[in-house]
Design a protein around this motif. Structure first.
Motif, PDB file in Angstrom:
ATOM      1  N   ASP A  63       0.970  -0.827   0.173  1.00  0.00           N
ATOM      2  CA  ASP A  63      -0.192  -0.016   0.114  1.00  0.00           C
ATOM      3  C   ASP A  63       0.563   1.403  -0.219  1.00  0.00           C
ATOM      4  OD1 ASP A  63      -2.043  -1.289  -0.196  1.00  0.00           O
ATOM      5  OD2 ASP A  63      -2.357  -1.663   1.903  1.00  0.00           O
ATOM      6  N   ALA A  64       2.062   1.294   0.750  1.00  0.00           N
ATOM      7  CA  ALA A  64       3.154   2.374   0.503  1.00  0.00           C
ATOM      8  C   ALA A  64       3.929   2.787  -0.704  1.00  0.00           C
ATOM      9  CB  ALA A  64       3.839   2.654   1.960  1.00  0.00           C
ATOM     10  N   ASP A  66       2.383   2.301  -3.159  1.00  0.00           N
ATOM     11  CA  ASP A  66       1.975   2.366  -4.521  1.00  0.00           C
ATOM     12  C   ASP A  66       0.879   3.792  -3.865  1.00  0.00           C
ATOM     13  OD1 ASP A  66       1.267   0.168  -6.187  1.00  0.00           O
ATOM     14  OD2 ASP A  66      -0.754  -1.209  -4.945  1.00  0.00           O
ATOM     15  N   ALA A  67       1.209   4.248  -3.209  1.00  0.00           N
ATOM     16  CA  ALA A  67       0.688   5.327  -2.799  1.00  0.00           C
ATOM     17  C   ALA A  67       1.856   6.299  -3.053  1.00  0.00           C
ATOM     18  CB  ALA A  67       0.342   5.289  -1.394  1.00  0.00           C
ATOM     19  N   LYS A  68       3.142   5.908  -3.049  1.00  0.00           N
ATOM     20  CA  LYS A  68       4.695   6.215  -3.682  1.00  0.00           C
ATOM     21  C   LYS A  68       4.688   7.065  -1.862  1.00  0.00           C
ATOM     22  CE  LYS A  68       3.221   7.360  -8.638  1.00  0.00           C
ATOM     23  NZ  LYS A  68       3.940   6.601  -8.771  1.00  0.00           N
ATOM     24  N   LYS A  69       4.733   6.611  -1.511  1.00  0.00           N
ATOM     25  CA  LYS A  69       5.079   6.951  -0.004  1.00  0.00           C
ATOM     26  C   LYS A  69       6.071   5.922   0.838  1.00  0.00           C
ATOM     27  CE  LYS A  69       0.717   8.008   2.138  1.00  0.00           C
ATOM     28  NZ  LYS A  69      -0.034   8.181   3.060  1.00  0.00           N
ATOM     29  N   THR A  70       7.977   6.309  -0.156  1.00  0.00           N
ATOM     30  CA  THR A  70       8.858   5.627   0.061  1.00  0.00           C
ATOM     31  C   THR A  70       9.086   5.468   1.107  1.00  0.00           C
ATOM     32  OG1 THR A  70       9.451   6.505  -2.219  1.00  0.00           O
ATOM     33  CG2 THR A  70      11.063   5.523  -1.033  1.00  0.00           C
ATOM     34  N   ASP A  72       7.971   5.648   3.881  1.00  0.00           N
ATOM     35  CA  ASP A  72       6.907   4.414   4.947  1.00  0.00           C
ATOM     36  C   ASP A  72       6.855   3.580   4.683  1.00  0.00           C
ATOM     37  OD1 ASP A  72       5.758   6.803   5.888  1.00  0.00           O
ATOM     38  OD2 ASP A  72       4.252   6.706   5.097  1.00  0.00           O
TER      39      ASP A  72
END
Length: 230
Positions: A63-64, A66-70, A72
């Protein structure tokens, strides 16, 4: 008849005597058996709960990403590797870390993550994939010979097209154009490992740059006539 009854009586006495003499050992054996059964069930339950927890963490990692929250994603991946080092999810997390590192041009970081994955992987198919990714990193670092060694160690029936493409890239970097051309042709002739059409197109471009031609598509016989496979 009385002799037979006497024999049965004596046998019963012997059995009871043996039971009295060995009661402690029998009780200990039963207790040990119950402990083992209970421990086995507890271990199975623990393994199941660990697997569920690792899967949940890996979903959070996905999920992180996909959300581009590298940041995290990297944190969750570190937690997976620390808390569930024997899980396949931890190996997959290390692969994701390597991919993120490559995206940042951090080849040293990618190497570290892939080395960890290689040390902990227990699935042969996944091990082959890790070796191929290590080979790509070696190529990016300019170590074509190292890349070839990694690719050559991968079983021939694993990711044949991808392995052939990387081999071609390594040969090209070493100035071995003829060998590179053959490798790219081999890659196009072995699409069974799931290469996407975009990947095929890239290999075709590499081959054409070397003056080579792609192998002809296999023909399918339909009612006595041959048609090229689509």
């Amino acid at each position: 008849m009385s002799f037979d009854v006497l024999d049965e009586h004596e046998q019963g006495e012997l059995v009871q005597k043996w039971l009295r003499e060995n009661a402690a050992a029998i009780a200990a054996g039963i207790a040990l058996g119950l402990v083992l059964i209970f421990g086995w069930r507890q271990w199975n339950n623990h393994q199941a709960s660990q697997s569920v927890a690792a899967a949940s963490r890996f979903q959070a990692l996905t999920d992180a990403v996909d959300a581009k929250k590298t940041d995290d994603a990297l944190k969750v991946a570190d937690d997976l590797r620390t808390e569930f080092p024997k899980s396949t999810y931890a190996v997959l997390a290390a692969l994701q870390q390597a991919e993120i590192a490559v995206g940042k041009n951090d080849l040293a970081g990618a190497t570290t993550a892939l080395d960890w994955a290689r040390e902990h992987v227990r699935d042969d198919n996944l091990a082959a994939l890790i070796s191929l990714r290590q080979a790509r990193v070696k190529l990016a670092q300019g170590d074509a010979d190292g890349a070839l060694k990694l690719v050559d160690a991968v079983p021939k029936d694993r990711y044949a097209a991808t392995a052939a493409e990387i081999r071609g890239d390594a040969y090209l970097k070493l100035g071995r154009g003829d060998d590179a051309r053959k490798a790219y042709q081999e890659a196009l002739a072995n699409p069974e490992d799931g290469m996407m059409s975009q990947g095929n197109s890239l290999v075709r471009m590499k081959l054409e740059d070397l003056g080579g031609s792609a192998p002809e598509s296999p023909s399918i016989v339909v009612q006595g006539t041959e048609k090229p496979a689509s």
